[in-house]
Enzyme design. Structure first.
Site, PDB file in Angstrom:
ATOM      1  N   ARG A 128      -0.896   0.255  60.260  1.00 34.86           N
ATOM      2  CA  ARG A 128       0.034  -0.749  59.630  1.00 34.86           C
ATOM      3  C   ARG A 128       0.499   0.083  58.371  1.00 34.86           C
ATOM      4  NH1 ARG A 128      -4.107  -4.757  60.588  1.00 34.86           N
ATOM      5  NH2 ARG A 128      -3.862  -5.866  62.346  1.00 34.86           N
ATOM      6  N   LYS A 150      15.136   4.499  55.954  1.00 31.78           N
ATOM      7  CA  LYS A 150      15.354   4.063  57.390  1.00 31.78           C
ATOM      8  C   LYS A 150      14.438   5.035  58.182  1.00 31.78           C
ATOM      9  CE  LYS A 150      19.707   1.545  57.474  1.00 31.78           C
ATOM     10  NZ  LYS A 150      21.064   1.458  57.617  1.00 31.78           N
ATOM     11  N   GLU A 192      28.222  13.849  56.798  1.00 28.78           N
ATOM     12  CA  GLU A 192      27.835  12.752  56.014  1.00 28.78           C
ATOM     13  C   GLU A 192      27.587  13.152  54.456  1.00 28.78           C
ATOM     14  OE1 GLU A 192      26.213  10.142  57.388  1.00 28.78           O
ATOM     15  OE2 GLU A 192      25.030  10.603  59.161  1.00 28.78           O
ATOM     16  N   LYS A 234      23.470   7.904  47.582  1.00 28.78           N
ATOM     17  CA  LYS A 234      22.609   7.090  48.512  1.00 28.78           C
ATOM     18  C   LYS A 234      21.755   6.338  47.787  1.00 28.78           C
ATOM     19  CE  LYS A 234      20.514   6.658  52.727  1.00 28.78           C
ATOM     20  NZ  LYS A 234      20.392   7.215  54.028  1.00 28.78           N
ATOM     21  N   GLU A 244      19.679  -3.334  53.727  1.00 26.42           N
ATOM     22  CA  GLU A 244      21.133  -3.660  54.314  1.00 26.42           C
ATOM     23  C   GLU A 244      21.296  -5.195  54.446  1.00 26.42           C
ATOM     24  OE1 GLU A 244      22.448  -0.473  56.806  1.00 26.42           O
ATOM     25  OE2 GLU A 244      23.715  -1.890  57.989  1.00 26.42           O
ATOM     26  N   ARG A 248      24.639  -1.676  51.378  1.00 24.96           N
ATOM     27  CA  ARG A 248      24.074  -0.401  52.256  1.00 24.96           C
ATOM     28  C   ARG A 248      24.980  -0.424  53.491  1.00 24.96           C
ATOM     29  NH1 ARG A 248      17.894   1.521  53.123  1.00 24.96           N
ATOM     30  NH2 ARG A 248      18.760   3.394  54.164  1.00 24.96           N
ATOM     31  N   ASN A 252      27.231   3.300  56.703  1.00 25.33           N
ATOM     32  CA  ASN A 252      27.605   3.228  58.003  1.00 25.33           C
ATOM     33  C   ASN A 252      29.089   3.800  58.436  1.00 25.33           C
ATOM     34  OD1 ASN A 252      24.983   3.194  59.361  1.00 25.33           O
ATOM     35  ND2 ASN A 252      25.052   0.893  58.614  1.00 25.33           N
ATOM     36  N   HIS A 255      29.932   5.381  61.626  1.00 19.35           N
ATOM     37  CA  HIS A 255      28.919   5.135  62.407  1.00 19.35           C
ATOM     38  C   HIS A 255      29.170   3.977  63.482  1.00 19.35           C
ATOM     39  CE1 HIS A 255      27.021   7.418  59.226  1.00 19.35           C
ATOM     40  NE2 HIS A 255      25.802   7.444  59.839  1.00 19.35           N
ATOM     41  N   HIS A 259      28.082   5.996  66.667  1.00 23.49           N
ATOM     42  CA  HIS A 259      26.755   5.521  67.600  1.00 23.49           C
ATOM     43  C   HIS A 259      27.485   5.134  69.030  1.00 23.49           C
ATOM     44  CE1 HIS A 259      24.129   4.287  63.960  1.00 23.49           C
ATOM     45  NE2 HIS A 259      24.110   5.733  64.285  1.00 23.49           N
ATOM     46  N   HIS A 272      24.670  14.159  66.035  1.00 24.77           N
ATOM     47  CA  HIS A 272      25.105  13.128  65.318  1.00 24.77           C
ATOM     48  C   HIS A 272      26.065  13.042  64.167  1.00 24.77           C
ATOM     49  CE1 HIS A 272      24.125   9.141  63.221  1.00 24.77           C
ATOM     50  NE2 HIS A 272      24.099   9.934  62.096  1.00 24.77           N
TER      51      HIS A 272
END
Ligand code: NAD
Ligand code: GLY
Length: 367
Positions: A128, A150, A192, A234, A244, A248, A252, A255, A259, A272
Protein backbone atom coordinates in the site's frame (compact mmCIF):
# COMPACT_ATOMS: atom_id res chain seq x y z
CA UNK A 1 19.57 18.93 2.11
CA UNK A 2 23.15 20.10 1.81
CA UNK A 3 24.27 20.53 -1.75
CA UNK A 4 27.89 21.14 -0.79
CA UNK A 5 29.23 18.47 -3.12
CA UNK A 6 26.64 19.04 -5.80
CA UNK A 7 27.30 22.74 -6.02
CA UNK A 8 26.41 23.03 -9.69
CA UNK A 9 22.91 21.66 -9.08
CA UNK A 10 19.80 23.76 -9.41
CA UNK A 11 17.05 22.89 -6.98
CA UNK A 12 13.42 23.23 -7.97
CA UNK A 13 11.05 22.59 -5.05
CA UNK A 14 7.71 20.87 -5.59
CA UNK A 15 4.98 21.47 -3.03
CA UNK A 16 1.87 19.34 -3.38
CA UNK A 17 -0.86 18.53 -0.89
CA UNK A 18 0.67 15.11 -0.24
CA UNK A 19 4.42 15.66 -0.51
CA UNK A 20 7.15 18.31 -0.59
CA UNK A 21 10.25 17.34 -2.50
CA UNK A 22 13.11 18.71 -4.55
CA UNK A 23 14.08 18.28 -8.17
CA UNK A 24 17.90 18.39 -8.41
CA UNK A 25 19.24 19.39 -11.83
CA UNK A 26 22.88 19.44 -12.81
CA UNK A 27 25.87 17.50 -14.07
CA UNK A 28 27.58 14.85 -11.97
CA UNK A 29 24.68 14.21 -9.62
CA UNK A 30 24.71 10.43 -9.88
CA UNK A 31 28.08 10.13 -8.14
CA UNK A 32 27.79 13.10 -5.75
CA UNK A 33 27.17 11.79 -2.20
CA UNK A 34 25.02 14.82 -1.30
CA UNK A 35 22.50 13.84 -3.97
CA UNK A 36 21.38 10.86 -1.90
CA UNK A 37 21.45 12.36 1.58
CA UNK A 38 18.27 12.91 3.57
CA UNK A 39 16.17 10.27 1.81
CA UNK A 40 14.05 7.82 3.86
CA UNK A 41 16.24 5.33 5.72
CA UNK A 42 15.75 1.60 5.12
CA UNK A 43 17.67 -1.65 5.18
CA UNK A 44 17.01 -2.23 1.51
CA UNK A 45 16.80 -0.34 -1.76
CA UNK A 46 15.75 -1.68 -5.17
CA UNK A 47 16.95 0.02 -8.34
CA UNK A 48 14.36 -0.55 -11.07
CA UNK A 49 15.82 -0.05 -14.53
CA UNK A 50 15.72 -1.70 -17.93
CA UNK A 51 18.01 -3.71 -20.18
CA UNK A 52 19.22 -0.58 -22.04
CA UNK A 53 19.84 1.80 -19.13
CA UNK A 54 21.02 -0.56 -16.39
CA UNK A 55 24.26 -1.53 -18.18
CA UNK A 56 25.09 2.19 -18.53
CA UNK A 57 24.27 3.57 -15.08
CA UNK A 58 22.97 1.00 -12.57
CA UNK A 59 26.31 0.04 -11.06
CA UNK A 60 27.19 3.72 -10.44
CA UNK A 61 23.84 4.30 -8.77
CA UNK A 62 24.16 1.13 -6.68
CA UNK A 63 27.63 2.24 -5.63
CA UNK A 64 26.34 5.67 -4.58
CA UNK A 65 23.47 4.14 -2.62
CA UNK A 66 25.58 1.60 -0.76
CA UNK A 67 26.54 4.22 1.80
CA UNK A 68 22.88 4.63 2.69
CA UNK A 69 21.31 1.16 2.35
CA UNK A 70 22.76 -2.17 3.52
CA UNK A 71 21.23 -4.10 0.61
CA UNK A 72 20.96 -2.54 -2.84
CA UNK A 73 19.76 -4.72 -5.70
CA UNK A 74 18.67 -4.11 -9.30
CA UNK A 75 15.90 -5.42 -11.48
CA UNK A 76 16.21 -5.00 -15.25
CA UNK A 77 12.88 -4.77 -17.01
CA UNK A 78 12.46 -5.31 -20.74
CA UNK A 79 12.91 -2.04 -22.65
CA UNK A 80 10.03 -0.32 -24.40
CA UNK A 81 6.59 1.24 -24.12
CA UNK A 82 4.97 -2.10 -24.99
CA UNK A 83 6.27 -3.41 -21.65
CA UNK A 84 4.53 -0.76 -19.55
CA UNK A 85 1.99 -3.42 -18.66
CA UNK A 86 0.70 -5.83 -16.01
CA UNK A 87 3.20 -8.67 -16.58
CA UNK A 88 6.14 -6.27 -16.23
CA UNK A 89 4.62 -4.60 -13.16
CA UNK A 90 4.20 -8.04 -11.61
CA UNK A 91 7.88 -8.74 -12.13
CA UNK A 92 8.67 -5.83 -9.81
CA UNK A 93 6.28 -7.17 -7.14
CA UNK A 94 7.72 -10.69 -7.55
CA UNK A 95 11.20 -9.32 -7.01
CA UNK A 96 10.26 -7.18 -4.00
CA UNK A 97 8.64 -10.20 -2.34
CA UNK A 98 11.48 -12.56 -3.25
CA UNK A 99 13.96 -10.11 -1.71
CA UNK A 100 11.91 -9.89 1.50
CA UNK A 101 11.36 -6.15 0.94
CA UNK A 102 9.44 -4.44 3.71
CA UNK A 103 7.42 -1.25 3.95
CA UNK A 104 10.54 0.89 4.33
CA UNK A 105 12.22 -0.40 1.17
CA UNK A 106 12.99 2.49 -1.19
CA UNK A 107 12.57 2.06 -4.96
CA UNK A 108 14.81 4.02 -7.34
CA UNK A 109 13.44 4.44 -10.88
CA UNK A 110 16.49 4.63 -13.14
CA UNK A 111 15.40 5.19 -16.73
CA UNK A 112 13.04 7.07 -18.97
CA UNK A 113 9.35 7.70 -18.53
CA UNK A 114 8.41 4.05 -18.96
CA UNK A 115 10.59 2.93 -16.06
CA UNK A 116 9.55 5.98 -14.01
CA UNK A 117 5.82 5.46 -14.53
CA UNK A 118 5.82 1.72 -13.82
CA UNK A 119 8.18 2.00 -10.84
CA UNK A 120 6.09 4.78 -9.34
CA UNK A 121 2.97 2.67 -9.72
CA UNK A 122 4.73 -0.33 -8.15
CA UNK A 123 5.80 1.90 -5.24
CA UNK A 124 2.23 3.18 -4.82
CA UNK A 125 0.89 -0.40 -4.62
CA UNK A 126 3.52 -2.48 -2.84
CA UNK A 127 2.36 -2.92 0.76
CA UNK A 128 0.00 0.00 0.00
CA UNK A 129 2.89 2.37 -0.58
CA UNK A 130 6.66 2.48 -0.22
CA UNK A 131 8.91 5.50 -0.88
CA UNK A 132 10.44 5.97 -4.31
CA UNK A 133 12.94 8.28 -5.98
CA UNK A 134 12.94 9.28 -9.64
CA UNK A 135 16.30 9.18 -11.44
CA UNK A 136 15.19 10.14 -14.95
CA UNK A 137 17.63 9.39 -17.78
CA UNK A 138 15.79 10.74 -20.84
CA UNK A 139 15.16 14.38 -21.61
CA UNK A 140 11.44 13.63 -21.66
CA UNK A 141 11.55 12.11 -18.21
CA UNK A 142 13.70 14.94 -16.81
CA UNK A 143 11.37 17.68 -18.06
CA UNK A 144 8.07 15.97 -17.46
CA UNK A 145 7.31 12.40 -16.47
CA UNK A 146 9.47 12.19 -13.33
CA UNK A 147 7.81 15.25 -11.80
CA UNK A 148 4.31 15.46 -10.38
CA UNK A 149 3.47 11.92 -9.30
CA UNK A 150 1.51 10.54 -12.22
CA UNK A 151 2.26 6.82 -12.27
CA UNK A 152 0.66 4.24 -14.54
CA UNK A 153 0.72 1.31 -16.88
CA UNK A 154 -1.05 1.12 -20.24
CA UNK A 155 -4.15 -0.88 -21.11
CA UNK A 156 -4.62 -2.08 -24.71
CA UNK A 157 -7.72 0.13 -24.85
CA UNK A 158 -6.02 3.28 -23.65
CA UNK A 159 -2.76 4.87 -22.60
CA UNK A 160 -1.92 5.19 -18.88
CA UNK A 161 -5.37 3.90 -17.95
CA UNK A 162 -4.34 2.02 -14.80
CA UNK A 163 -2.39 4.08 -12.29
CA UNK A 164 -2.22 6.32 -9.25
CA UNK A 165 -1.12 9.78 -8.20
CA UNK A 166 1.89 9.02 -6.03
CA UNK A 167 4.68 11.53 -5.48
CA UNK A 168 8.39 10.65 -5.36
CA UNK A 169 10.66 11.59 -2.46
CA UNK A 170 13.10 13.34 -4.80
CA UNK A 171 13.84 13.73 -8.51
CA UNK A 172 17.48 13.59 -9.58
CA UNK A 173 18.14 14.94 -13.09
CA UNK A 174 21.80 14.25 -13.83
CA UNK A 175 22.35 16.10 -17.10
CA UNK A 176 25.42 13.99 -17.93
CA UNK A 177 23.32 10.90 -18.62
CA UNK A 178 21.72 12.64 -21.60
CA UNK A 179 25.02 12.13 -23.47
CA UNK A 180 24.13 8.51 -24.26
CA UNK A 181 20.56 9.22 -25.33
CA UNK A 182 19.87 8.37 -28.99
CA UNK A 183 19.10 11.52 -31.05
CA UNK A 184 15.57 10.32 -31.85
CA UNK A 185 14.87 10.14 -28.08
CA UNK A 186 16.35 13.61 -27.54
CA UNK A 187 13.95 14.97 -30.17
CA UNK A 188 11.05 13.18 -28.49
CA UNK A 189 11.98 14.91 -25.23
CA UNK A 190 12.01 18.26 -26.98
CA UNK A 191 8.30 17.82 -27.70
CA UNK A 192 7.54 18.04 -23.97
CA UNK A 193 9.93 21.00 -23.61
CA UNK A 194 8.19 22.84 -26.46
CA UNK A 195 4.82 22.09 -24.82
CA UNK A 196 5.53 24.39 -21.86
CA UNK A 197 5.92 27.46 -24.09
CA UNK A 198 2.48 27.63 -25.72
CA UNK A 199 0.62 26.58 -22.56
CA UNK A 200 2.41 28.66 -19.94
CA UNK A 201 5.31 30.86 -20.95
CA UNK A 202 5.49 32.87 -24.20
CA UNK A 203 9.02 34.00 -23.33
CA UNK A 204 10.17 30.39 -22.97
CA UNK A 205 8.57 29.59 -26.34
CA UNK A 206 10.66 32.32 -27.95
CA UNK A 207 13.75 31.07 -26.09
CA UNK A 208 13.21 27.54 -27.42
CA UNK A 209 12.83 28.89 -30.97
CA UNK A 210 16.09 30.82 -30.60
CA UNK A 211 17.99 27.95 -28.96
CA UNK A 212 16.61 24.90 -30.74
CA UNK A 213 19.82 24.26 -32.67
CA UNK A 214 21.84 24.38 -29.44
CA UNK A 215 19.39 21.96 -27.81
CA UNK A 216 19.62 19.58 -30.75
CA UNK A 217 23.42 19.77 -30.49
CA UNK A 218 23.15 19.01 -26.71
CA UNK A 219 24.75 22.26 -25.63
CA UNK A 220 25.10 21.83 -21.86
CA UNK A 221 23.89 25.31 -20.89
CA UNK A 222 20.91 25.15 -23.22
CA UNK A 223 19.87 21.73 -21.91
CA UNK A 224 20.30 22.87 -18.31
CA UNK A 225 18.06 25.88 -18.90
CA UNK A 226 15.45 23.82 -20.77
CA UNK A 227 15.26 21.19 -18.02
CA UNK A 228 15.17 23.77 -15.25
CA UNK A 229 12.49 26.02 -16.80
CA UNK A 230 10.36 23.01 -17.76
CA UNK A 231 10.56 21.66 -14.21
CA UNK A 232 9.73 25.08 -12.75
CA UNK A 233 6.60 25.32 -14.89
CA UNK A 234 5.57 21.75 -14.13
CA UNK A 235 6.17 22.25 -10.38
CA UNK A 236 4.09 25.44 -10.48
CA UNK A 237 1.17 23.66 -12.19
CA UNK A 238 1.30 20.52 -10.05
CA UNK A 239 1.61 22.61 -6.88
CA UNK A 240 -1.78 24.14 -7.65
CA UNK A 241 -3.55 21.06 -8.95
CA UNK A 242 -1.95 17.76 -7.97
CA UNK A 243 -4.81 15.48 -9.07
CA UNK A 244 -5.82 17.27 -12.27
CA UNK A 245 -9.05 18.78 -11.02
CA UNK A 246 -8.55 21.59 -13.52
CA UNK A 247 -5.34 23.47 -14.31
CA UNK A 248 -3.08 20.40 -14.59
CA UNK A 249 -4.94 19.29 -17.70
CA UNK A 250 -3.06 21.98 -19.67
CA UNK A 251 0.02 19.74 -19.39
CA UNK A 252 -1.80 17.43 -21.79
CA UNK A 253 -1.45 19.84 -24.70
CA UNK A 254 -1.04 17.66 -27.79
CA UNK A 255 -1.75 14.50 -25.81
CA UNK A 256 -5.40 13.95 -26.84
CA UNK A 257 -4.39 13.52 -30.48
CA UNK A 258 -1.04 12.04 -29.43
CA UNK A 259 -2.44 9.29 -27.23
CA UNK A 260 -4.83 8.33 -30.05
CA UNK A 261 -1.82 7.97 -32.37
CA UNK A 262 0.05 5.84 -29.84
CA UNK A 263 -2.88 3.53 -29.06
CA UNK A 264 -4.04 3.44 -32.69
CA UNK A 265 -0.67 2.40 -34.09
CA UNK A 266 0.17 0.11 -31.15
CA UNK A 267 2.37 1.28 -28.26
CA UNK A 268 5.98 1.75 -29.25
CA UNK A 269 5.41 2.30 -33.00
CA UNK A 270 5.82 6.05 -32.53
CA UNK A 271 7.69 7.40 -29.52
CA UNK A 272 5.48 9.17 -26.99
CA UNK A 273 7.22 12.48 -27.68
CA UNK A 274 6.76 12.05 -31.42
CA UNK A 275 3.03 11.50 -30.95
CA UNK A 276 2.85 14.52 -28.62
CA UNK A 277 4.78 16.69 -31.11
CA UNK A 278 2.37 15.80 -33.92
CA UNK A 279 -0.56 16.13 -31.50
CA UNK A 280 0.53 19.70 -30.64
CA UNK A 281 0.50 20.57 -34.33
CA UNK A 282 -3.05 19.19 -34.56
CA UNK A 283 -4.18 20.96 -31.38
CA UNK A 284 -2.61 24.21 -32.64
CA UNK A 285 -4.51 23.78 -35.91
CA UNK A 286 -7.74 23.14 -33.99
CA UNK A 287 -7.13 26.25 -31.88
CA UNK A 288 -6.80 28.27 -35.09
CA UNK A 289 -9.86 26.70 -36.73
CA UNK A 290 -11.90 27.60 -33.63
CA UNK A 291 -10.71 31.19 -33.94
CA UNK A 292 -8.74 31.16 -30.67
CA UNK A 293 -5.39 32.01 -32.26
CA UNK A 294 -4.50 33.31 -35.72
CA UNK A 295 -3.48 30.66 -38.28
CA UNK A 296 0.02 32.14 -38.15
CA UNK A 297 0.41 30.85 -34.58
CA UNK A 298 -0.52 27.30 -35.63
CA UNK A 299 2.04 27.59 -38.43
CA UNK A 300 4.68 28.90 -35.99
CA UNK A 301 4.12 25.86 -33.78
CA UNK A 302 4.21 23.47 -36.75
CA UNK A 303 7.54 24.94 -37.88
CA UNK A 304 9.05 24.56 -34.41
CA UNK A 305 7.92 20.93 -34.07
CA UNK A 306 9.28 20.16 -37.53
CA UNK A 307 12.62 21.84 -36.75
CA UNK A 308 12.83 19.67 -33.62
CA UNK A 309 12.90 16.62 -35.90
CA UNK A 310 9.40 15.49 -34.95
CA UNK A 311 6.58 14.32 -37.22
CA UNK A 312 4.02 16.98 -38.11
CA UNK A 313 1.58 14.75 -40.00
CA UNK A 314 -0.38 12.04 -38.23
CA UNK A 315 -0.77 8.45 -39.39
CA UNK A 316 -3.93 7.71 -41.37
CA UNK A 317 -5.95 5.80 -38.78
CA UNK A 318 -9.21 7.10 -40.27
CA UNK A 319 -11.18 9.95 -38.70
CA UNK A 320 -13.65 7.59 -36.98
CA UNK A 321 -10.86 5.65 -35.31
CA UNK A 322 -9.21 8.89 -34.11
CA UNK A 323 -12.52 10.07 -32.64
CA UNK A 324 -13.18 6.68 -31.02
CA UNK A 325 -9.73 6.60 -29.44
CA UNK A 326 -9.95 10.21 -28.24
CA UNK A 327 -13.25 9.47 -26.47
CA UNK A 328 -11.27 7.11 -24.18
CA UNK A 329 -9.02 10.05 -23.17
CA UNK A 330 -9.05 10.73 -19.41
CA UNK A 331 -10.15 14.33 -20.00
CA UNK A 332 -13.31 13.18 -21.84
CA UNK A 333 -16.55 13.81 -19.98
CA UNK A 334 -19.68 11.80 -20.78
CA UNK A 335 -18.17 10.72 -24.09
CA UNK A 336 -17.40 14.34 -25.07
CA UNK A 337 -13.77 14.84 -26.05
CA UNK A 338 -12.06 17.81 -24.39
CA UNK A 339 -8.95 19.34 -25.93
CA UNK A 340 -6.19 21.52 -24.56
CA UNK A 341 -6.21 24.51 -26.88
CA UNK A 342 -4.13 27.66 -27.08
CA UNK A 343 -5.84 31.04 -26.59
CA UNK A 344 -2.66 33.11 -26.83
CA UNK A 345 1.06 32.27 -26.69
CA UNK A 346 1.55 31.16 -23.07
CA UNK A 347 -2.14 30.64 -22.29
CA UNK A 348 -4.14 27.41 -22.64
CA UNK A 349 -7.78 26.47 -22.18
CA UNK A 350 -9.47 23.05 -21.94
CA UNK A 351 -12.73 22.70 -23.88
CA UNK A 352 -14.78 20.59 -26.24
CA UNK A 353 -14.78 21.16 -29.99
CA UNK A 354 -17.39 20.26 -32.61
CA UNK A 355 -16.62 16.93 -34.33
CA UNK A 356 -16.80 18.74 -37.68
CA UNK A 357 -13.84 20.98 -36.74
CA UNK A 358 -11.86 17.98 -35.47
CA UNK A 359 -12.52 16.16 -38.74
CA UNK A 360 -11.22 19.21 -40.63
CA UNK A 361 -8.05 19.15 -38.56
CA UNK A 362 -7.57 15.44 -39.20
CA UNK A 363 -8.11 15.95 -42.92
CA UNK A 364 -5.51 18.73 -42.91
CA UNK A 365 -2.92 17.08 -40.63
CA UNK A 366 -3.03 13.38 -41.44
CA UNK A 367 -0.60 11.93 -43.95
P1 NAD B 1 11.39 5.50 -22.53
O1 NAD B 1 11.29 5.37 -21.08
O2 NAD B 1 10.91 4.36 -23.36
O3 NAD B 1 12.91 5.82 -22.90
C1 NAD B 1 13.26 5.98 -24.25
C2 NAD B 1 14.37 5.01 -24.70
O4 NAD B 1 15.63 5.55 -24.29
C3 NAD B 1 14.28 3.63 -24.11
O5 NAD B 1 14.72 2.69 -25.04
C4 NAD B 1 15.27 3.71 -22.95
O6 NAD B 1 15.73 2.47 -22.54
C5 NAD B 1 16.35 4.56 -23.53
N1 NAD B 1 17.16 5.34 -22.58
C6 NAD B 1 16.71 5.95 -21.46
N2 NAD B 1 17.69 6.70 -20.94
C7 NAD B 1 18.78 6.53 -21.71
C8 NAD B 1 20.10 7.05 -21.68
N3 NAD B 1 20.47 7.95 -20.77
N4 NAD B 1 20.96 6.62 -22.61
C9 NAD B 1 20.57 5.76 -23.59
N5 NAD B 1 19.32 5.26 -23.68
C10 NAD B 1 18.45 5.65 -22.75
O7 NAD B 1 10.61 6.79 -23.06
P2 NAD B 1 10.46 8.27 -22.49
O8 NAD B 1 10.28 9.11 -23.68
O9 NAD B 1 11.51 8.60 -21.51
O10 NAD B 1 9.10 8.20 -21.68
C11 NAD B 1 7.88 7.96 -22.32
C12 NAD B 1 6.88 7.47 -21.29
O11 NAD B 1 6.67 8.50 -20.32
C13 NAD B 1 5.52 7.15 -21.86
O12 NAD B 1 5.09 5.93 -21.35
C14 NAD B 1 4.65 8.29 -21.37
O13 NAD B 1 3.31 7.90 -21.23
C15 NAD B 1 5.29 8.61 -20.07
N6 NAD B 1 5.02 9.97 -19.58
C16 NAD B 1 4.58 10.10 -18.32
C17 NAD B 1 4.35 11.35 -17.81
C18 NAD B 1 3.95 11.51 -16.38
O14 NAD B 1 3.60 12.61 -15.97
N7 NAD B 1 4.03 10.48 -15.58
C19 NAD B 1 4.58 12.48 -18.60
C20 NAD B 1 5.03 12.32 -19.90
C21 NAD B 1 5.26 11.04 -20.39
N1 GLY C 1 2.39 14.97 -18.26
C1 GLY C 1 1.11 15.42 -17.83
C2 GLY C 1 1.02 15.60 -16.36
O1 GLY C 1 1.94 15.34 -15.64
O2 GLY C 1 0.01 16.02 -15.89
Amino acid sequence: MSLASAAAAAVVPVHTGTQHYDILIGPGLLDAPATWQGLPRAARALVVSNTAVAPLYASRLRQALRGHYAEVSTIELPDGEQHKDWPTLNRIFDRLLADGSDRQTVLFALGGGVVGDITGFAAACYMRGVPFVQVPTTLLAQVDSSVGGKTAINHPAGKNMIGAFYQPQRVVCDLDVLATLPQRELCAGLAEVIKYGPIADAEFLAWIEANLDALLARDADALAHAVRRSCEIKAWVVGQDEREGGLRAILNFGHTFGHAIEAGLGYGAWLHGEAVGCGMVMAGELSARLGLVPPAFAERLRRLVERAGLPVRGPDLGAERYLELMRVDKKAQGGEIRFVLIEAPGRAVVRAAPDARVREVLAACVA
